[in-house]
Design a protein around this motif. Structure first.
Motif, PDB file in Angstrom:
ATOM      1  N   THR A  14       0.786  -1.107   0.025  1.00 33.50           N
ATOM      2  CA  THR A  14      -0.044   0.019  -0.151  1.00 33.50           C
ATOM      3  C   THR A  14       0.812   1.402  -0.115  1.00 33.50           C
ATOM      4  O   THR A  14       0.715   2.182  -0.716  1.00 33.50           O
ATOM      5  N   ALA A  15       1.876   1.319   0.852  1.00 31.29           N
ATOM      6  CA  ALA A  15       2.903   2.376   0.962  1.00 31.29           C
ATOM      7  C   ALA A  15       3.527   2.665  -0.489  1.00 31.29           C
ATOM      8  O   ALA A  15       3.667   3.723  -0.975  1.00 31.29           O
ATOM      9  N   LEU A  22       1.943   9.464  -5.944  1.00 29.94           N
ATOM     10  CA  LEU A  22       2.312  10.692  -5.770  1.00 29.94           C
ATOM     11  C   LEU A  22       3.274  11.244  -6.514  1.00 29.94           C
ATOM     12  O   LEU A  22       3.445  12.212  -7.300  1.00 29.94           O
ATOM     13  N   ALA A  23       4.306  10.075  -6.962  1.00 21.55           N
ATOM     14  CA  ALA A  23       5.370  10.519  -7.959  1.00 21.55           C
ATOM     15  C   ALA A  23       4.830  10.602  -9.192  1.00 21.55           C
ATOM     16  O   ALA A  23       5.468  11.636 -10.118  1.00 21.55           O
ATOM     17  N   ARG A  24       3.862   9.830  -9.668  1.00 18.42           N
ATOM     18  CA  ARG A  24       3.394  10.256 -10.990  1.00 18.42           C
ATOM     19  C   ARG A  24       2.714  11.429 -11.169  1.00 18.42           C
ATOM     20  O   ARG A  24       3.045  12.024 -12.167  1.00 18.42           O
ATOM     21  N   VAL A  25       2.222  12.094 -10.128  1.00 18.89           N
ATOM     22  CA  VAL A  25       1.526  13.020 -10.224  1.00 18.89           C
ATOM     23  C   VAL A  25       2.440  14.321 -10.344  1.00 18.89           C
ATOM     24  O   VAL A  25       2.584  15.106 -10.932  1.00 18.89           O
ATOM     25  N   GLN A  26       3.712  14.010  -9.422  1.00 18.38           N
ATOM     26  CA  GLN A  26       4.658  15.013  -9.741  1.00 18.38           C
ATOM     27  C   GLN A  26       5.534  14.987 -10.952  1.00 18.38           C
ATOM     28  O   GLN A  26       5.826  15.879 -11.492  1.00 18.38           O
ATOM     29  N   ALA A  27       5.605  13.965 -11.621  1.00 18.48           N
ATOM     30  CA  ALA A  27       6.123  13.765 -12.746  1.00 18.48           C
ATOM     31  C   ALA A  27       5.385  14.287 -13.994  1.00 18.48           C
ATOM     32  O   ALA A  27       6.060  14.863 -14.809  1.00 18.48           O
ATOM     33  N   LEU A  43       6.186  10.950   2.532  1.00 13.38           N
ATOM     34  CA  LEU A  43       5.300   9.955   3.318  1.00 13.38           C
ATOM     35  C   LEU A  43       5.794  10.068   4.501  1.00 13.38           C
ATOM     36  O   LEU A  43       6.725  10.614   5.121  1.00 13.38           O
ATOM     37  N   SER A  44       4.834   9.329   5.541  1.00 15.71           N
ATOM     38  CA  SER A  44       5.509   9.555   6.691  1.00 15.71           C
ATOM     39  C   SER A  44       6.841   8.595   6.983  1.00 15.71           C
ATOM     40  O   SER A  44       6.928   7.650   6.035  1.00 15.71           O
ATOM     41  N   ARG A  45       7.763   8.530   8.058  1.00 14.92           N
ATOM     42  CA  ARG A  45       8.812   7.771   8.122  1.00 14.92           C
ATOM     43  C   ARG A  45       8.360   6.342   8.015  1.00 14.92           C
ATOM     44  O   ARG A  45       9.021   5.485   7.443  1.00 14.92           O
ATOM     45  N   LEU A 105      13.039   4.382  -4.917  1.00 10.28           N
ATOM     46  CA  LEU A 105      11.786   4.278  -5.502  1.00 10.28           C
ATOM     47  C   LEU A 105      11.379   4.871  -6.682  1.00 10.28           C
ATOM     48  O   LEU A 105      10.753   4.470  -7.147  1.00 10.28           O
ATOM     49  N   ARG A 106      12.207   5.983  -7.017  1.00 10.50           N
ATOM     50  CA  ARG A 106      12.192   6.518  -8.392  1.00 10.50           C
ATOM     51  C   ARG A 106      12.271   5.273  -9.536  1.00 10.50           C
ATOM     52  O   ARG A 106      11.582   5.118 -10.300  1.00 10.50           O
TER      53      ARG A 106
END
Length: 141
Positions: A14-15, A22-27, A43-45, A105-106
């Motif tokens: 899920t995380a 979120l990364a795709r939105v930023q991309a 994200l939270s730690r 993660l990217r």
């Protein structure tokens, strides 16, 4: 010791999906390919740790073995790929790859490639098998 506890796998998945979304939105909002290298959703730690651990778990499933250690500090490290094991006096295998969580993660999510991150100096890799491009991105969708 497993990279992720069995009862945390769903939270990790899920995380990772949340980070990827979120990364795709930023991309979609970047002006150039170089701007992709700055994508860093927050994200939270705990969620960040779960995303990293789950993605490393997926990497282990794709490329099991003791030959290369992949370290994503401060969250986790795994050994993957066949090859020489670490010697009994030095637990570090001959091939070591170190990455920051966002860099890992990217690439795991397909936002950037191994080549892009390597060219930008974001990958520390020592050894003969220091290229994971054939294993990335991971199948997360």
């Amino acid at each position: 010791m497993p990279v992720i506890k069995p009862h945390d796998i769903l939270a990790g998945e899920t995380a990772l999906r949340q980070w990827a979304q979120l990364a795709r939105v930023q991309a979609n909002d970047v002006a150039s390919a170089d701007d992709l290298l700055a994508i860093s959703p927050r994200l939270s730690r705990r969620d960040m740790a779960m995303a990293v651990r789950y993605s490393l778990y997926m990497l282990q499933l794709r490329a099991p073995g003791p030959g290369v250690e992949v370290r994503i500090a401060p969250f986790a490290a795994v050994k993957i790929l066949e090859g020489p094991k670490s010697d009994p006096h030095n637990l570090t295998p001959p091939d070591v790859i170190e990455l920051d969580p966002d860099v890992w993660l990217r690439m795991a999510c397909g936002i950037t490639s191994w080549h892009q991150e390597k060219e930008a100096g974001h990958i520390s890799a020592v050894g003969e098998r220091d290229d994971l491009s054939h294993l990335l991105p991971l199948p997360i969708d």
